[in-house]
Enzyme design. Structure first.
Site, PDB file in Angstrom:
ATOM      1  N   LYS A 288       0.802  -1.233   0.000  1.00  0.00           N
ATOM      2  CA  LYS A 288       0.000   0.000   0.000  1.00  0.00           C
ATOM      3  C   LYS A 288       0.831   1.278   0.000  1.00  0.00           C
ATOM      4  CE  LYS A 288      -3.571  -2.559   2.372  1.00  0.00           C
ATOM      5  NZ  LYS A 288      -4.342  -2.824   3.574  1.00  0.00           N
TER       6      LYS A 288
ATOM      7  N   ASP B 132      -9.053  -5.227  -1.318  1.00  0.00           N
ATOM      8  CA  ASP B 132      -8.626  -4.149  -0.424  1.00  0.00           C
ATOM      9  C   ASP B 132      -8.335  -2.916  -1.291  1.00  0.00           C
ATOM     10  OD1 ASP B 132      -7.365  -2.413   1.286  1.00  0.00           O
ATOM     11  OD2 ASP B 132      -6.249  -3.988   2.333  1.00  0.00           O
TER      12      ASP B 132
ATOM     13  N   HIS C 134     -16.908  14.579 -20.498  1.00  0.00           N
ATOM     14  CA  HIS C 134     -16.978  14.742 -19.046  1.00  0.00           C
ATOM     15  C   HIS C 134     -17.970  15.830 -18.658  1.00  0.00           C
ATOM     16  CE1 HIS C 134     -13.787  11.916 -18.379  1.00  0.00           C
ATOM     17  NE2 HIS C 134     -13.971  12.057 -17.085  1.00  0.00           N
TER      18      HIS C 134
END
Ligand code: ADP
Length: 597
Positions: A408, A484, A582
């Site tokens: 991480k 995760d 967008h």
């Protein structure tokens, strides 16, 4: 919002004044003004106040203009005419009235204003209670843990709190349905700090009830509403002791489906949990271009989760001795049998060591079946560390994780050595599809890829970030399938390559992702919604015939989806459509803040 409008049930009785009621025990520092019809301001009073204010300013104007006149005409100021005298008296009377009505409260509010501290800015809107107790001015910060030890220590629940307290400004909220009298008692004791919030599941023996009680206690303590964060519709038993502590509800994230992604001859509908408009549509378009060009193919290059403890010796020489010991092929068998005894699925692959002076970092790598494998590898590593202590008694294990794993955090070791599943995925997109579906050309894509994903990222000093939007796809699939999400950091390492082939007619595109960390058992994968998404992909749970094949297949779907999304976004940028799309799909004029669950 006026606290007097808050209709929820008061717990304690009114104090002598009848205006303030202790909502909870004194130790909670929370007071609310009771709903009391007598406190409502009558309309006639508003009228009188408005008249006096008008009179005050009219008289002030009159007196000032008279004063100016006298100065101009050099007449003595103290000689007053009858109207001037009357105006002066009326002005004094209105001043006294206004000061008496508004001034006292104003000065009181100045005196009772809480002292500023580090929480002050954060809590400005929350109007958290300031309690003056035994000469100590305290303030309960927003978001303060319910079990905050400092509260318990400084405010003894037995001692009565100071009588003066400023009313908390609260919001209206929906109390959880079905709260019993017994629940009310538990809520009061959580609020009072006598029952720790974390102990509710054990105390009540009912996870849903524990969540409801905790939620209500939290609302009462903070004065903040959790309406909009659903409580019902979730199996709180399923997360007990494994996924989330102290739950008060759950966040809803929409799941969109892109596809079919044609990968290695199979079709996959890809679930994406996201709130970013355009993302699912973008992946969908990339999938279409790939499917119409014959599909993509992938290879899992490597499959091994890592954990790297840090150990310390008294000298660099001793650290080096352990390094040589661990990296020697003769010792591998003994070490791997110790490691593998920790699980049916953990199989040691290698131990890579790095030295920093007297400190040694041991990067264990092992296959973990269908589990993402962090728990599994940690157990195996612990076994080996215990085993090594016999031959290296002077070894000091400083930490089971020394960040050389690396979990991480962006780290070159994962980018170069890999972590989890290392996957390469490729496709040949026909020139026709590039033009018709992606609305651009092969040359434009190749050139943009070189300038943006390769050169641009090099200029930025990227670490594994040689791509356009890998992390968008990784995060959305991770959340949908119970991975995760924090491992998005290294799982999104990706280099996107594009090349014109077949005499410049067609496009070869590939993504290489060295550290995709996914599992189909353990963690959040077994929760109902997440396992439904895994089921959709055909990779739910453990694969009994070939352990590990479900998680590897999931890793290839992640890489295939990244490939499709790279194709689509790069095409939008090359064609200059990015901002337009967008603006259309990712910007809403609707006020969605009021949307109900
Ligand atoms: P992680 O290591 O990813 O944190 P866990 O250790 O929580 O995952 O979950 C793995 C658990 O699932 C282990 O207890 C393991 O024995 C069990 N398990 C059952 N089938 C499999 C499989 N095919 N692959 C890996 N683990 C499996």
């Amino acid at each position: 919002m006026d606290v007097r409008q808050r209709p929820s049930k008061p717990i304690a009785a009114a104090d002598s004044s009848g205006k303030l009621k202790a909502k909870h025990s004194p130790s909670t520092l929370k007071y609310y003004v009771e709903e009391d019809p007598s406190l409502k301001v009558p309309a006639s009073l508003y009228f009188v106040n408005a008249s006096v204010i008008c009179a005050f300013f009219t008289l002030l104007y009159y007196l000032l203009s008279r004063w100016r006149e006298k100065i101009r005409s050099a007449s003595p100021l103290h000689v007053l005419s009858a109207p001037e005298l009357a105006a002066l008296l009326a002005f004094a009377a209105s001043s006294v009235y206004l000061l008496g009505f508004f001034g006292v409260e104003f000065f009181q509010s100045l005196l009772l204003r809480p002292s500023s501290d580090i929480w002050a800015d954060d809590c400005e809107e929350e109007k958290v209670v300031s309690v003056v107790a035994e000469g100590v001015s305290q303030k309960s910060p927003c978001g303060q843990a319910l079990d905050d030890e400092t509260l318990k220590l400084e405010f003894d629940p037995v001692k009565p709190a100071a009588p003066k307290a400023k009313a908390v400004e609260t919001e209206k909220w929906d109390e959880p349905i079905g709260l019993t009298e017994e629940d009310e008692e538990v809520i009061a004791s959580v609020v009072a700090g006598t029952t720790p919030s974390y102990s509710l599941e054990k105390k009540l023996g009912d996870c849903r009830r524990a969540a409801a009680v905790r939620r209500e206690a939290l609302q009462r303590m903070t004065g903040k509403s959790l309406a909009g964060l659903p409580l019902e519709g979730f199996d709180y038993e399923s997360i007990l002791g494994q996924c989330c502590e102290m739950p008060v509800g759950y966040v809803q994230i929409p799941v969109g489906i892109a596809g079919p992604l044609v990968l290695d001859g199979q079709k996959y509908s890809v679930p994406m949990a996201t709130t970013e408009g355009c993302l699912v549509a973008s992946l969908n378009r990339g999938c279409k271009a790939i499917a119409l060009s014959g599909g993509a193919s992938s290879v899992v290059l490597r499959d091994g989760m890592t954990r790297a403890p840090v150990v310390r010796f008294s000298s660099a020489k001793r650290a080096a001795e352990l390094k040589f010991y661990l990296e020697s092929p003769e010792n591998f068998e003994a070490l791997s049998s110790v490691f593998n005894s920790s699980s049916r699925f953990a199989r040691l692959q290698s131990i890579k060591c790095a030295i920093a002076g007297k400190n040694l970092y041991l990067r264990f790598s092992c296959s973990t079946g269908d589990a993402m494998g962090m728990n599994m590898v940690s157990k195996g590593v612990q076994n080996v560390m215990n085993f090594l202590e016999k031959d290296f008694p002077d070894m000091d294990v400083m930490g089971i994780s020394g960040n050389y794993c690396s979990d991480k955090k962006p780290a070159a070791v994962n980018w170069i050595e890999g972590r989890g599943k290392s996957v390469v995925c490729e496709a040949v997109i026909k020139g026709d599809m590039v033009r018709k579906v992606l609305k651009t050309s092969v040359n434009a894509l190749v050139e943009l890829n070189m300038l943006k994903n390769l050169t641009g990222s090099a200029m930025a000093g990227a670490l594994g970030g040689f791509n356009a939007q890998a992390s968008n796809i990784v995060s959305a699939i991770y959340i949908a399938t119970g991975q995760d999400p924090a491992q998005n950091v290294e799982s999104s390492h990706c280099i996107t390559m594009m090349e014109a082939i077949n005499d410049g007619q067609d496009l070869h595109i590939s993504v290489t992702m060295p550290s995709i960390e996914v599992g189909t058992v353990g963690g959040g994968t077994q929760l109902a919604s997440q396992s439904a998404c895994l089921n959709l992909l055909g990779v739910k749970g453990a694969n009994r015939e070939a352990p590990g094949s479900n998680s590897r297949l999931l890793a290839t779907v992640v890489a295939g989806s990244v490939l499709a999304a790279e194709l689509s976004l790069m095409s939008a940028i090359a064609a200059g459509h990015l901002v337009q799309s967008h603006m259309k799909y990712n910007r809403s004029n609707k006020d969605v803040s009021k949307a109900s669950p």
